[in-house]
Design a protein around this motif. Structure first.
Motif, PDB file in Angstrom:
ATOM      1  N   ASN A 237       0.791  -1.233   0.000  1.00 20.68           N
ATOM      2  CA  ASN A 237       0.000   0.000   0.000  1.00 20.68           C
ATOM      3  C   ASN A 237       0.822   1.282   0.000  1.00 20.68           C
ATOM      4  O   ASN A 237       0.322   2.333  -0.408  1.00 20.68           O
ATOM      5  CB  ASN A 237      -0.942   0.011   1.212  1.00 20.68           C
ATOM      6  N   TYR A 241      -0.233   4.762  -1.423  1.00 22.58           N
ATOM      7  CA  TYR A 241      -0.529   5.753  -0.377  1.00 22.58           C
ATOM      8  C   TYR A 241       0.242   7.050  -0.629  1.00 22.58           C
ATOM      9  O   TYR A 241      -0.308   8.149  -0.537  1.00 22.58           O
ATOM     10  CB  TYR A 241      -0.153   5.163   0.981  1.00 22.58           C
ATOM     11  N   GLU A 245      -2.718   9.508  -1.758  1.00 25.30           N
ATOM     12  CA  GLU A 245      -3.215  10.198  -0.565  1.00 25.30           C
ATOM     13  C   GLU A 245      -2.318  11.363  -0.144  1.00 25.30           C
ATOM     14  O   GLU A 245      -2.805  12.430   0.227  1.00 25.30           O
ATOM     15  CB  GLU A 245      -3.389   9.207   0.594  1.00 25.30           C
ATOM     16  N   ALA A 363      -7.878  -1.029   1.469  1.00 26.01           N
ATOM     17  CA  ALA A 363      -7.653   0.099   0.566  1.00 26.01           C
ATOM     18  C   ALA A 363      -8.879   0.378  -0.302  1.00 26.01           C
ATOM     19  O   ALA A 363      -9.191   1.529  -0.601  1.00 26.01           O
ATOM     20  CB  ALA A 363      -6.441  -0.176  -0.319  1.00 26.01           C
ATOM     21  N   HIS A 367      -9.180   3.578   3.367  1.00 30.12           N
ATOM     22  CA  HIS A 367      -8.082   4.372   2.838  1.00 30.12           C
ATOM     23  C   HIS A 367      -6.802   3.531   2.864  1.00 30.12           C
ATOM     24  O   HIS A 367      -6.699   2.559   3.613  1.00 30.12           O
ATOM     25  CB  HIS A 367      -7.874   5.643   3.667  1.00 30.12           C
ATOM     26  N   TYR A 368      -5.820   3.907   2.046  1.00 31.83           N
ATOM     27  CA  TYR A 368      -4.533   3.202   2.075  1.00 31.83           C
ATOM     28  C   TYR A 368      -3.879   3.336   3.445  1.00 31.83           C
ATOM     29  O   TYR A 368      -3.223   2.415   3.934  1.00 31.83           O
ATOM     30  CB  TYR A 368      -3.609   3.779   0.995  1.00 31.83           C
ATOM     31  N   SER A 369      -4.062   4.477   4.100  1.00 35.61           N
ATOM     32  CA  SER A 369      -3.451   4.703   5.411  1.00 35.61           C
ATOM     33  C   SER A 369      -4.079   3.844   6.497  1.00 35.61           C
ATOM     34  O   SER A 369      -3.451   3.612   7.538  1.00 35.61           O
ATOM     35  CB  SER A 369      -3.577   6.182   5.802  1.00 35.61           C
TER      36      SER A 369
END
Length: 392
Positions: A237, A241, A245, A363, A367-369
């Protein structure tokens, strides 16, 4: 009869061959793994879930095939033959990735060949441990120095792979990886020694020694599985990310991976030296604490310098676990170097079965985070599991 000088020169050539193989396999893997999610996204145009699923299929193939080969190799007189065959098989796998853009061909035939060929790496470390013990070298430091070559390869590998893939194309990148494995096959046959093992060693190698603590082996496997699983989710990710993001440059992902690999080298050497004074358990517990700090830092890091600074903690956990963890398995399974080293390797590979889909699902729906929050919780569980492993 060989003179002492000639014998010493021959030993230096053998040591250099081991280090070169570790470096070349590191270069090849550092070309494939960091760019795989980007390759599947841009070239195959698949969803995040299918990207994660691809990692899982790759892991299943690698685990099953390498474990079978490991048990077989512990009964053989010459590991070099398996190493050569595995390297040649990987070459075929890289060629498929270079010229095929069919998801199912890559997911099954491509990963089958890469999974079968991936055994070359643990087999080289198993042979290196046997060589170190038979030649009177200090086994932990020799293994550590050999492992640093992989980190050295990861300093230049990820940035170079992103540059080749984005500048020239993924087909050129996979052809370079194929060339590295082809060279490894030649070195295995021409420069590595044949280590003679007694018939007693080969008969004992069919089962785990009764002196080995099976409980410790189990919990050590789970610990490495969870640690590498967290790292796997991060590697999958992190490039996406950083790009989507944080809106930072694409090449930053390669720089972060290269920075971590560069920091791993002195950490590995220091950890190998410290085994003379500290237990391996103490060193790995220190690494786990560093990992918790790493994922905590990812919650708040948004700038380039912050992400680069955090790679110190990333390097500590991966550098120590990837080196001392492997030696830990070998110490617990002293008559099964091939199986022990492959078991450690498969702890990392099997983590992709879970981490791949998890990273993709999280993801795709959040979110990727969000993956970093999950990794932090998993690492806490890994620390609790490792507390059950006996000291070594």
């Amino acid at each position: 009869m060989l003179s002492p000088t000639h014998s010493e020169q021959k030993a230096n050539v053998v040591a250099f061959a081991f280090l070169l193989i570790a470096f070349l396999t590191g270069i090849a893997s550092s070309f494939q793994l960091p760019t795989l999610s980007l390759f599947l996204s841009r070239e195959i145009h698949v969803s995040p879930f299918l990207i994660g699923l691809f990692y899982s299929i790759n892991a299943v193939m690698g685990i099953a095939l390498s474990q079978i080969l490991a048990r077989y190799s512990d009964k053989l007189d010459d590991r070099r033959k398996i190493m050569m065959i595995c390297c040649l098989v990987v070459v075929c796998g890289c060629l498929i990735f270079a010229y095929s853009r069919n998801y199912y061909v890559l997911a099954f035939l491509g990963t089958f060949l890469l999974g079968l060929g991936a055994s070359s790496n643990p087999q080289s470390f198993a042979l290196a441990r046997e060589y170190a013990e038979s030649s009177g070298r200090e086994a932990v430091m020799f293994t550590t120095i050999m492992r640093t070559q992989i980190s050295l390869a990861w300093i230049v590998g990820p940035p170079l792979s992103f540059s080749i893939a984005l500048g020239w194309g993924f087909d050129y990148m996979y052809l370079v990886a194929a060339s590295a494995f082809l060279l490894c096959a030649l070195i295995s046959v021409l420069l590595l020694p044949k280590i003679q093992r007694s018939s007693q060693q080969k008969s004992v190698a069919t089962n785990i020694s009764t002196k080995s603590d099976k409980k410790s082996i189990f919990y050590l496997f789970i610990t490495c599985f969870l640690v590498m699983g967290c790292n796997g989710m991060y590697l999958i990710n992190m490039p996406l990310y950083v790009i989507h993001e944080l809106h930072l440059p694409e090449r930053l992902a390669g720089i972060l991976m290269g920075t971590a690999a560069g920091l791993e080298i002195p950490i590995m050497l220091l950890a190998g030296y410290l085994t003379k004074f500290l237990s391996k358990k103490t060193l790995i517990l220190t690494a786990l604490c560093a990992g918790l700090l790493f994922y905590l830092g990812l919650f708040i890091a948004e700038k380039t310098w912050e992400l680069i600074a955090l790679q110190l903690f990333n390097a500590i956990i991966i550098g120590i676990v990837a080196t001392i963890g492997m030696v830990y398995f070998q110490d617990l399974m002293p008559t099964q170097m091939g199986s022990a080293t492959t078991l450690f390797s498969n702890a990392a590979k099997s983590s992709w079965i879970v981490s791949g889909p998890l990273a993709g699902i999280i993801a795709e729906h959040w979110h990727y985070s969000s993956v970093f929050y999950l990794a932090f919780g998993i690492l806490i569980i890994a620390t609790l599991c490792f507390a059950q492993v006996k000291s070594a």
